[in-house]
Design an enzyme around this catalytic site. Structure first.
Site, PDB file in Angstrom:
ATOM      1  N   TRP A 137      53.899  86.415 -67.220  1.00 17.27           N
ATOM      2  CA  TRP A 137      53.376  85.139 -66.740  1.00 17.27           C
ATOM      3  C   TRP A 137      52.417  85.360 -65.567  1.00 17.27           C
ATOM      4  O   TRP A 137      51.460  84.609 -65.389  1.00 17.27           O
ATOM      5  CB  TRP A 137      54.519  84.197 -66.359  1.00 17.27           C
ATOM      6  CG  TRP A 137      54.021  82.853 -65.972  1.00 17.27           C
ATOM      7  CD1 TRP A 137      54.110  82.263 -64.746  1.00 17.27           C
ATOM      8  CD2 TRP A 137      53.307  81.910 -66.801  1.00 17.27           C
ATOM      9  NE1 TRP A 137      53.508  81.024 -64.756  1.00 17.27           N
ATOM     10  CE2 TRP A 137      53.010  80.782 -66.011  1.00 17.27           C
ATOM     11  CE3 TRP A 137      52.897  81.911 -68.123  1.00 17.27           C
ATOM     12  CZ2 TRP A 137      52.318  79.685 -66.499  1.00 17.27           C
ATOM     13  CZ3 TRP A 137      52.205  80.805 -68.607  1.00 17.27           C
ATOM     14  CH2 TRP A 137      51.931  79.715 -67.794  1.00 17.27           C
ATOM     15  N   GLU A 151      51.219  78.901 -72.285  1.00 17.18           N
ATOM     16  CA  GLU A 151      52.462  79.544 -72.750  1.00 17.18           C
ATOM     17  C   GLU A 151      52.200  80.359 -74.008  1.00 17.18           C
ATOM     18  O   GLU A 151      52.743  81.441 -74.184  1.00 17.18           O
ATOM     19  CB  GLU A 151      53.559  78.504 -72.996  1.00 17.18           C
ATOM     20  CG  GLU A 151      54.064  77.791 -71.754  1.00 17.18           C
ATOM     21  CD  GLU A 151      54.805  78.673 -70.760  1.00 17.18           C
ATOM     22  OE1 GLU A 151      55.138  79.828 -71.076  1.00 17.18           O
ATOM     23  OE2 GLU A 151      55.044  78.194 -69.637  1.00 17.18           O
ATOM     24  N   TYR A 161      53.897  79.358 -57.473  1.00 19.22           N
ATOM     25  CA  TYR A 161      54.135  78.683 -58.751  1.00 19.22           C
ATOM     26  C   TYR A 161      55.591  78.203 -58.829  1.00 19.22           C
ATOM     27  O   TYR A 161      55.852  77.053 -59.191  1.00 19.22           O
ATOM     28  CB  TYR A 161      53.804  79.645 -59.904  1.00 19.22           C
ATOM     29  CG  TYR A 161      54.093  79.081 -61.273  1.00 19.22           C
ATOM     30  CD1 TYR A 161      53.332  78.038 -61.792  1.00 19.22           C
ATOM     31  CD2 TYR A 161      55.122  79.602 -62.054  1.00 19.22           C
ATOM     32  CE1 TYR A 161      53.591  77.525 -63.054  1.00 19.22           C
ATOM     33  CE2 TYR A 161      55.383  79.090 -63.316  1.00 19.22           C
ATOM     34  CZ  TYR A 161      54.617  78.056 -63.802  1.00 19.22           C
ATOM     35  OH  TYR A 161      54.890  77.542 -65.050  1.00 19.22           O
TER      36      TYR A 161
END
Length: 194
Positions: A56, A48, A26
């Site tokens: 995350w 988000e 990522y």
């Protein structure tokens, strides 16, 4: 905190992107790259918001299921979700099963369509908050703020336009992830300063 970390492949990265293989991928291929397009930005805004209070990495691991559950984050399709869809999503163990976040994602799809009808559209609105010129990349993680005046202003405007779960921290994370700001640490191979 320290600056970049050199991985076993000899590449200097931000410390958060140097460990777990999914985070590394990522970091290397998505985070901080300019992203445009209504549905792409809607997806990031949703993810988000779902990440709020979680790591995350959890969201990245669940992202394929999120994409299936939310019809590829097609804004028009999600805007048509109803109570039965909310109940379906609440039983899906592959996503974050938080009623408020699920309902916000659906309400936000409807608000995004309103933005498109009334102007300026999600892409133009979000990118209007990108600083110009961009500040220099930070040198340490301690120098990376959780919020900025721009992310606060973005959150205020999005809420004014009917979007939910869009606080200053979520908006700043969105700005980082979509390349509106460059917060790869100086010395990271992805940093504008490298």
């Amino acid at each position: 905190m320290s600056g970049v970390v050199v991985g076993d492949d000899g590449v200097a990265r931000c410390p958060w992107g140097a460990g777990d293989p999914l985070l590394r991928e990522y970091h290397d291929t998505e985070w901080g790259r300019e992203l445009h397009g209504r549905d792409a930005l809607y997806e990031r805004l949703c993810l988000e918001a779902f990440q709020s209070g979680l790591s995350w990495l959890i969201i990245l691991r669940k992202r394929p299921t999120f994409r299936t559950a939310f019809s590829g984050f097609d804004t028009e399709v999600v805007a048509g979700f109803d109570d039965a869809d909310v109940e379906r999503l609440l039983t899906d163990p592959g996503i974050v099963r938080n009623r408020r976040k699920i309902e916000a994602a659906i309400a936000n799809a409807r608000a995004v369509l309103e933005l498109e009808r009334d102007g300026p559209g999600l892409d133009a609105l979000l990118w209007s908050f990108a600083p110009d010129p961009r500040p220099a990349p930070p040198t340490t993680l301690d120098a990376v703020a959780a919020t900025t005046p721009a992310s606060g202003a973005m959150a205020e405007e999005l809420r004014r336009r009917g979007l939910r779960f869009v606080g200053p921290t979520t908006c700043h994370a969105l700005m980082q992830a979509t390349g509106m700001v460059d917060e790869h640490l100086a010395g990271c191979f992805r940093s504008g300063a490298s």
